[in-house]
Design an enzyme around this catalytic site. Structure first.
Site, PDB file in Angstrom:
ATOM      1  N   LEU A  20     -26.591  37.828  36.918  1.00 18.17           N
ATOM      2  CA  LEU A  20     -28.043  37.922  36.725  1.00 18.17           C
ATOM      3  C   LEU A  20     -28.673  38.946  37.653  1.00 18.17           C
ATOM      4  O   LEU A  20     -29.846  39.265  37.536  1.00 18.17           O
ATOM      5  CB  LEU A  20     -28.682  36.552  36.991  1.00 18.17           C
ATOM      6  CG  LEU A  20     -28.508  35.536  35.866  1.00 18.17           C
ATOM      7  CD1 LEU A  20     -28.967  34.165  36.321  1.00 18.17           C
ATOM      8  CD2 LEU A  20     -29.291  35.964  34.641  1.00 18.17           C
ATOM      9  N   LYS A  22     -28.183  41.289  41.743  1.00 22.04           N
ATOM     10  CA  LYS A  22     -27.635  41.325  43.099  1.00 22.04           C
ATOM     11  C   LYS A  22     -28.780  41.201  44.093  1.00 22.04           C
ATOM     12  O   LYS A  22     -29.757  41.931  44.003  1.00 22.04           O
ATOM     13  CB  LYS A  22     -26.920  42.658  43.346  1.00 22.04           C
ATOM     14  CG  LYS A  22     -25.526  42.717  42.733  1.00 22.04           C
ATOM     15  CD  LYS A  22     -24.797  43.984  43.111  1.00 22.04           C
ATOM     16  CE  LYS A  22     -23.407  44.035  42.528  1.00 22.04           C
ATOM     17  NZ  LYS A  22     -23.235  43.250  41.297  1.00 22.04           N
ATOM     18  N   LYS A  24     -29.852  40.723  48.400  1.00 24.31           N
ATOM     19  CA  LYS A  24     -29.381  41.287  49.673  1.00 24.31           C
ATOM     20  C   LYS A  24     -28.188  40.491  50.184  1.00 24.31           C
ATOM     21  O   LYS A  24     -27.247  41.021  50.743  1.00 24.31           O
ATOM     22  CB  LYS A  24     -30.513  41.233  50.697  1.00 24.31           C
ATOM     23  CG  LYS A  24     -30.094  41.731  52.078  1.00 24.31           C
ATOM     24  CD  LYS A  24     -31.278  41.755  53.026  1.00 24.31           C
ATOM     25  CE  LYS A  24     -30.836  42.191  54.417  1.00 24.31           C
ATOM     26  NZ  LYS A  24     -31.898  42.032  55.406  1.00 24.31           N
ATOM     27  N   PHE A  25     -28.213  39.191  49.953  1.00 27.49           N
ATOM     28  CA  PHE A  25     -27.187  38.337  50.562  1.00 27.49           C
ATOM     29  C   PHE A  25     -26.082  37.963  49.604  1.00 27.49           C
ATOM     30  O   PHE A  25     -25.190  37.221  49.933  1.00 27.49           O
ATOM     31  CB  PHE A  25     -27.825  37.053  51.085  1.00 27.49           C
ATOM     32  CG  PHE A  25     -28.788  37.328  52.185  1.00 27.49           C
ATOM     33  CD1 PHE A  25     -30.142  37.272  51.957  1.00 27.49           C
ATOM     34  CD2 PHE A  25     -28.340  37.712  53.439  1.00 27.49           C
ATOM     35  CE1 PHE A  25     -31.034  37.561  52.964  1.00 27.49           C
ATOM     36  CE2 PHE A  25     -29.219  38.009  54.448  1.00 27.49           C
ATOM     37  CZ  PHE A  25     -30.572  37.926  54.222  1.00 27.49           C
ATOM     38  N   GLY A  26     -26.161  38.411  48.328  1.00 24.83           N
ATOM     39  CA  GLY A  26     -25.078  37.984  47.433  1.00 24.83           C
ATOM     40  C   GLY A  26     -25.454  38.190  45.984  1.00 24.83           C
ATOM     41  O   GLY A  26     -26.423  38.884  45.675  1.00 24.83           O
ATOM     42  N   VAL A  28     -25.959  36.598  41.809  1.00 24.80           N
ATOM     43  CA  VAL A  28     -26.405  35.430  41.049  1.00 24.80           C
ATOM     44  C   VAL A  28     -25.786  35.488  39.651  1.00 24.80           C
ATOM     45  O   VAL A  28     -25.803  36.545  39.016  1.00 24.80           O
ATOM     46  CB  VAL A  28     -27.947  35.422  40.900  1.00 24.80           C
ATOM     47  CG1 VAL A  28     -28.410  34.095  40.328  1.00 24.80           C
ATOM     48  CG2 VAL A  28     -28.621  35.662  42.243  1.00 24.80           C
ATOM     49  N   LYS A 139     -44.458  38.461  44.383  1.00 27.92           N
ATOM     50  CA  LYS A 139     -44.684  39.679  43.589  1.00 27.92           C
ATOM     51  C   LYS A 139     -43.993  39.471  42.242  1.00 27.92           C
ATOM     52  O   LYS A 139     -43.153  38.581  42.128  1.00 27.92           O
ATOM     53  CB  LYS A 139     -44.149  40.915  44.327  1.00 27.92           C
ATOM     54  CG  LYS A 139     -42.753  40.837  44.866  1.00 27.92           C
ATOM     55  CD  LYS A 139     -42.450  42.121  45.646  1.00 27.92           C
ATOM     56  CE  LYS A 139     -41.026  42.186  46.111  1.00 27.92           C
ATOM     57  NZ  LYS A 139     -40.790  41.477  47.378  1.00 27.92           N
ATOM     58  N   ASP A 155     -38.364  33.335  44.313  1.00 30.62           N
ATOM     59  CA  ASP A 155     -37.582  33.753  45.469  1.00 30.62           C
ATOM     60  C   ASP A 155     -38.162  33.244  46.770  1.00 30.62           C
ATOM     61  O   ASP A 155     -39.295  33.535  47.089  1.00 30.62           O
ATOM     62  CB  ASP A 155     -37.534  35.282  45.521  1.00 30.62           C
ATOM     63  CG  ASP A 155     -36.496  35.711  46.529  1.00 30.62           C
ATOM     64  OD1 ASP A 155     -36.259  36.901  46.678  1.00 30.62           O
ATOM     65  OD2 ASP A 155     -35.917  34.802  47.170  1.00 30.62           O
TER      66      ASP A 155
END
Ligand SMILES: COc1ccc(C(=O)Nc2ccccc2)cc1NC(=O)CCSCc1cnc2[nH]ccc2c1
Length: 273
Positions: A20, A22, A24-26, A28, A139, A155
């Site tokens: 789904l 990318k 910053k940490f991984g 989905v 946002k 998020d």
């Protein structure tokens, strides 16, 4: 209260589907829980990234915040598990994807659609503020739509429990109020400003202080350099709401409760979604 005893999940409970996106940490992925056939989003976070950025406490606090948040307009975190190198977040899957794409596809939204989304966001933020959570990074990219087109704030990579006033910067400037771009102390009223930005962007298709360079955006935010284009034609009530939110003095911004009582919202928002 816990409905079901805490289940220990593991990767073998899921069938992994398409990626789904990318973060910053991984990464989905869409995933299906094998027994229930329930579709979820599975977010993989690499442990070495957590170590590298030293954000164990942030992630732990994040998980505490998330599991306590239950609201129809906030994306659910159902649970999490880990293996040697990764942490897996089991997240609600929003079937109609990012509100951002709908906005880009249609150029701008109708007043009814915009008012409905602003009302949903306001309800979700009122709920967060009751739980002493400031979102601060609202946002269009962080707003998703479920299978019924219901808005979900997605998020929470940067949500914080607001004990004291916060000073950290985050994300693009377009959505930040003067007190944050000035890196001054800020509080809940950050989200009220952001609602004004989003309301403008839903109705006109781009945020009000957009500019070629970050420094020009910075100047426009500090001056609250706001103007309403002649097209698309927007009602006076909609402009009134935006003007009552994009106020430099954060104490003078319309409260979340007053937003829900505003004539434009009462007249245009669909209360069923
Ligand atoms: C409640 O939500 C979240 C909770 C926590 C975190 C998180 O990563 N926290 C963190 C990580 C590391 C350090 C500190 C904190 C992220 C999210 N949410 C997202 O990541 C966006 C939606 S991903 C799911 C999803 C669903 N439905 C979709 N439909 C289309 C795309 C799509 C994408």
């Amino acid at each position: 209260q816990r409905e079901t005893p805490k289940k220990q999940w593991s990767l073998k409970d899921f069938e992994i589907g398409k990626p789904l996106g990318k973060g910053k940490f991984g990464r989905v992925y869409v995933a299906r829980e094998l027994k229930s056939k329930y579709i979820v989003a599975l977010k993989l976070i690499f442990k070495e990234q957590i170590e590298k950025y030293k954000i164990h406490h942030q992630l732990r606090r994040e998980m505490e915040i998330q599991t306590s948040l239950r609201h129809p307009n906030i994306l659910r975190l159902y649970g999490w598990f880990h293996d040697d190198e990764r942490i897996f977040l089991i997240l609600e899957y929003a079937h109609r994807g990012e509100l951002y794409r709908l906005l880009r596809k249609n150029g701008h939204l109708s007043e009814k659609q915009a008012a409905t989304y602003i009302a949903s966001l306001t309800n979700a933020l009122a709920y967060c503020h009751e739980k002493h959570v400031i979102h601060r990074d609202i946002k269009p990219e962080n707003l998703l739509l479920d299978h019924e087109g219901r808005l979900k704030i997605a998020d929470f990579g940067w949500s914080v429990q607001s004990r004291s006033k916060r000073h950290t910067m985050c994300g693009t400037l377009d959505y930040l109020p003067p007190e944050m771009v000035e890196n001054k102390a800020h509080d809940y009223a950050v989200d009220n400003w952001t609602l004004g930005i989003l309301c403008y962007e839903f109705l006109y298709g781009s945020p009000p202080f957009e500019a070629e360079t970050q420094s020009d955006t910075f100047k426009r935010i500090m001056k609250v350099d706001l103007s309403f284009p002649s097209t698309p034609p927007i009602s006076e009530e909609a402009k009134n709401l935006i003007l009552r939110l994009l106020v430099r003095d954060s104490s003078q911004r319309l409260s979340l409760q007053k937003i829900l009582e505003h004539p434009w919202i009462i007249k245009n928002a669909d209360p069923t979604v």
